[in-house]
Design an enzyme around this catalytic site. Structure first.
Site, PDB file in Angstrom:
ATOM      1  N   TYR A  31       0.943  -1.258   0.008  1.00 20.48           N
ATOM      2  CA  TYR A  31       0.003  -0.056   0.082  1.00 20.48           C
ATOM      3  C   TYR A  31       0.788   1.231   0.272  1.00 20.48           C
ATOM      4  O   TYR A  31       0.324   2.366  -0.088  1.00 20.48           O
ATOM      5  CB  TYR A  31      -1.077   0.029   1.106  1.00 20.48           C
ATOM      6  CG  TYR A  31      -2.186  -1.348   0.997  1.00 20.48           C
ATOM      7  CD1 TYR A  31      -2.781  -1.089  -0.100  1.00 20.48           C
ATOM      8  CD2 TYR A  31      -2.034  -2.300   1.856  1.00 20.48           C
ATOM      9  CE1 TYR A  31      -3.898  -2.237  -0.358  1.00 20.48           C
ATOM     10  CE2 TYR A  31      -2.962  -3.199   1.776  1.00 20.48           C
ATOM     11  CZ  TYR A  31      -3.743  -3.118   0.872  1.00 20.48           C
ATOM     12  OH  TYR A  31      -4.734  -4.236   0.449  1.00 20.48           O
ATOM     13  N   HIS A 108      -7.287   2.491  -6.475  1.00 19.93           N
ATOM     14  CA  HIS A 108      -6.719   1.639  -5.651  1.00 19.93           C
ATOM     15  C   HIS A 108      -5.253   1.894  -5.459  1.00 19.93           C
ATOM     16  O   HIS A 108      -4.730   2.048  -6.380  1.00 19.93           O
ATOM     17  CB  HIS A 108      -7.003   0.131  -6.115  1.00 19.93           C
ATOM     18  CG  HIS A 108      -8.270  -0.286  -6.245  1.00 19.93           C
ATOM     19  ND1 HIS A 108      -9.046  -0.579  -5.141  1.00 19.93           N
ATOM     20  CD2 HIS A 108      -9.351  -0.285  -7.263  1.00 19.93           C
ATOM     21  CE1 HIS A 108     -10.413  -0.846  -5.535  1.00 19.93           C
ATOM     22  NE2 HIS A 108     -10.368  -0.823  -6.937  1.00 19.93           N
TER      23      HIS A 108
HETATM   24  C1  DQA Z   1      -7.550  -1.507  -1.982  1.00 17.50           C
HETATM   25  C2  DQA Z   1      -7.389  -2.999  -2.706  1.00 17.50           C
HETATM   26  C3  DQA Z   1      -8.428  -3.937  -2.116  1.00 17.50           C
HETATM   27  O1  DQA Z   1      -8.418  -5.204  -2.601  1.00 17.50           O
HETATM   28  C4  DQA Z   1      -8.092  -4.182  -0.517  1.00 17.50           C
HETATM   29  O2  DQA Z   1      -9.300  -4.861   0.063  1.00 17.50           O
HETATM   30  C5  DQA Z   1      -8.187  -2.823   0.218  1.00 17.50           C
HETATM   31  C6  DQA Z   1      -7.377  -1.627  -0.686  1.00 17.50           C
HETATM   32  C7  DQA Z   1      -6.376  -0.718  -2.678  1.00 17.50           C
HETATM   33  O3  DQA Z   1      -6.397   0.543  -2.297  1.00 17.50           O
HETATM   34  O4  DQA Z   1      -5.424  -0.928  -3.122  1.00 17.50           O
HETATM   35  O5  DQA Z   1      -8.607  -2.649   1.347  1.00 17.50           O
HETATM   36  O6  DQA Z   1      -8.748  -0.927  -2.430  1.00 17.50           O
END
Ligand code: DQA
Length: 156
Positions: A31, A108
């Protein structure tokens, strides 16, 4: 849009879904290193530069996100949404984005297409004009830039 001519302000709703309030506790290799407050600070600076005003919410509740979309109908020009894990499961949230009926970019932080197969279904993203995935916090700023263009094109 509020205001007239050069003073027009783009009203943008920014929604973050489940677990995005816990970014600091999630894997940085997936992330990114930026905290949500750092991402938001840079997004707010971009909003000022583009003449946009952001209304930002994070919720771990699907029902709350749907409520915010219902109540936001008619009050915003555009939507940036990162639905977290609900992106891959929630037909109800997808339908609420459709009801909201304004230009929408789903963001995302991670590249969901390069991750586990259970993250590949793009259920909520199918109601958006576009999806930005894998560019970390920068994705929110790029979404805002894209939305200024999309909303601007509506007026032509
Ligand atoms: C997310 C990707 C999703 O699969 C995951 O469940 C998240 C974060 C992202 O920002 O990369 O909570 O949305």
């Amino acid at each position: 849009m509020s205001g007239r001519g050069a003073e027009r302000v783009l009203q943008v709703l920014v929604l973050n879904g489940p677990n995005l309030g816990q970014l600091e506790r999630r894997p940085a290799d997936i992330y990114g290193q930026e905290s949500w407050s750092e991402i938001l600070e840079r997004l707010q600076a971009e909003a000022r530069a583009l003449g946009a005003r952001l209304t930002v919410h994070q919720s771990d509740s699907e029902a709350e996100l749907i409520r915010l979309l219902h109540e936001g109908e008619g009050r915003f020009d555009a939507l940036i949404i990162n639905p977290g894990g609900l992106s891959h499961t929630s037909v109800a949230l997808r339908d609420a984005i459709e009801i909201f009926a304004r230009p929408t970019i789903e963001v995302h932080l991670s590249n969901v297409g390069a991750r586990e197969p259970f993250r590949h279904p793009a259920i909520t993203g199918s109601a958006a004009q576009g999806v930005i995935s894998g560019l970390g916090g920068q994705g929110y700023r790029l979404a805002l830039l894209a939305l200024t263009r999309l909303v601007g094109e509506e007026g032509r």
